[in-house]
Design a protein around this motif. Structure first.
Motif, PDB file in Angstrom:
ATOM      1  N   GLN A  25       3.390  -5.721   2.415  1.00 18.56           N
ATOM      2  CA  GLN A  25       4.262  -6.195   3.636  1.00 18.56           C
ATOM      3  C   GLN A  25       4.113  -7.574   3.077  1.00 18.56           C
ATOM      4  OE1 GLN A  25       4.017  -4.857   7.583  1.00 18.56           O
ATOM      5  NE2 GLN A  25       2.495  -3.151   6.869  1.00 18.56           N
ATOM      6  N   ARG A  27       4.508 -10.808   5.258  1.00 24.07           N
ATOM      7  CA  ARG A  27       4.690 -11.391   6.852  1.00 24.07           C
ATOM      8  C   ARG A  27       4.497 -12.707   6.972  1.00 24.07           C
ATOM      9  NH1 ARG A  27       0.126  -7.236   9.658  1.00 24.07           N
ATOM     10  NH2 ARG A  27       1.321  -5.451   9.495  1.00 24.07           N
ATOM     11  N   TYR A  59       5.521 -10.687  -3.943  1.00 22.98           N
ATOM     12  CA  TYR A  59       5.565  -9.423  -3.490  1.00 22.98           C
ATOM     13  C   TYR A  59       6.459  -8.534  -4.239  1.00 22.98           C
ATOM     14  CZ  TYR A  59       8.072  -5.976   0.053  1.00 22.98           C
ATOM     15  OH  TYR A  59       8.228  -4.718   0.466  1.00 22.98           O
TER      16      TYR A  59
END
Length: 328
Positions: A25, A27, A59
């Motif tokens: 994830q 974030r 990512y």
């Protein structure tokens, strides 16, 4: 170079090792800056890693289910081990020893399968015994049962974990029914087999990263188990020329749909027969004791007779003074 497994990591230990990535994830922190969070795993356990000052390029550098080489530092934070990464890079599967990522039951799968067969074939009711035999003779189903985990994270979450859980539960059933004669042993043994059998189709265990299938996400293992049972009920009727009595079928299906015990835990019905009630508590006992022992075995606080505080349980666990003495 000797591999450093997750269960062996110590506080403030420098890490440069390959792990299996999942649940990544991107974030924002409280200041709005992005960081990457990812679950890392090997056959000994899992750990959450965070890489600060991340971006979309970082990512997208790997996918869930990829092997990644991680550089960083392990640290204990709020009672759990975590990792602060400084670099995460994808690694080709050809460079990895798969055995480092495939946990196995403590007892060999072949031994567990033989015990499963022996218990089911010891049933006295001829129709329930014939029904059990239809499951045992389904080679494809048995292969999946021998590989399937019982969960994706905590509950026997490794290849063969479902079979280990089922056989453990059946062994307990075989002892408990001697103390409680109101329980039907044959129903209890079949219920132990069937209660989680839908997980062979609910869970995706073909990759090193465990997850859920589409049918698992959309239907869940309770519905899938009922479907498997219906197939075998038709099969036993064709083979024997006689259907399993309707009340026995209802009792078996009720054990499947009520074994979580409470509506809020996913049961569409609560236990309403002695066998369903017993199965619920014995299933919960086996799963919870396994998780307790795993938390103690993997506890990073090796110099103490107590584990670190576990938020999910709301407590520490007492390992015993012998544990700390043996570590020193």
């Amino acid at each position: 170079m000797v591999r450093r497994f997750i269960a062996e990591l110590g506080h403030q230990e420098h890490i440069e090792e390959v792990y299996l990535a999942s649940g990544k994830q991107l974030r924002p922190n409280k200041n709005g800056d992005l960081y990457l969070q990812v679950e890392l795993a090997d056959r000994s356990g899992t750990v959450t890693a965070r890489l600060w000052n991340a971006n979309d390029t970082v990512y997208r550098a790997f996918e869930d289910g990829d092997f990644v080489r991680v550089t960083g530092t392990a640290q204990v934070y709020q009672g759990s081990m975590q990792m602060i990464a400084t670099r995460i890079a994808r690694v080709s599967p050809e460079e990895v020893d798969a055995d480092d990522f495939l946990a196995q039951p403590a007892v060999p799968v072949d031994t567990l399968l033989r015990r499963l067969q022996a218990l089911l074939r010891s049933q006295q009711d001829p129709q329930l015994k014939a029904l059990a035999e239809c499951f045992l003779q389904d080679a494809a189903l048995m292969r999946k049962l021998c590989r399937a985990p019982a969960g994706v994270k905590h509950h026997h979450a490794y290849l063969g974990g479902l079979l280990e859980h089922v056989v453990s539960l059946m062994n307990v059933v075989d002892r408990v029914v001697e103390l409680y004669p109101q329980l039907n042993r044959d129903l209890m043994l079949l219920g132990a087999l069937l209660h989680d059998l839908g997980k062979v189709d609910e869970l995706d265990f073909e990759r090193a990263s465990l997850g859920y299938t589409d049918s698992g996400q959309l239907l869940g293992h309770l519905v899938l188990a009922i479907s498997l049972l219906d197939e075998k009920l038709q099969e036993v009727a064709r083979q024997t020329g006689q259907a399993v009595p309707e009340e026995l079928v209802l009792r078996l299906k009720h054990m499947i749909v009520s074994h979580h015990g409470q509506y809020e835990f996913g049961s569409p019905k609560v236990p309403m027969t002695p066998e369903a009630l017993a199965l619920h508590y014995l299933d919960s006992l086996d799963a919870k004791l396994h998780c307790f022992q795993q938390l103690m075995d993997e506890d990073p606080n090796v110099e103490s007779s107590w584990t670190l505080y576990h938020q999910s349980l709301g407590r520490k666990l007492f390992k015993g003074r012998g544990a700390s003495a043996g570590a020193s």
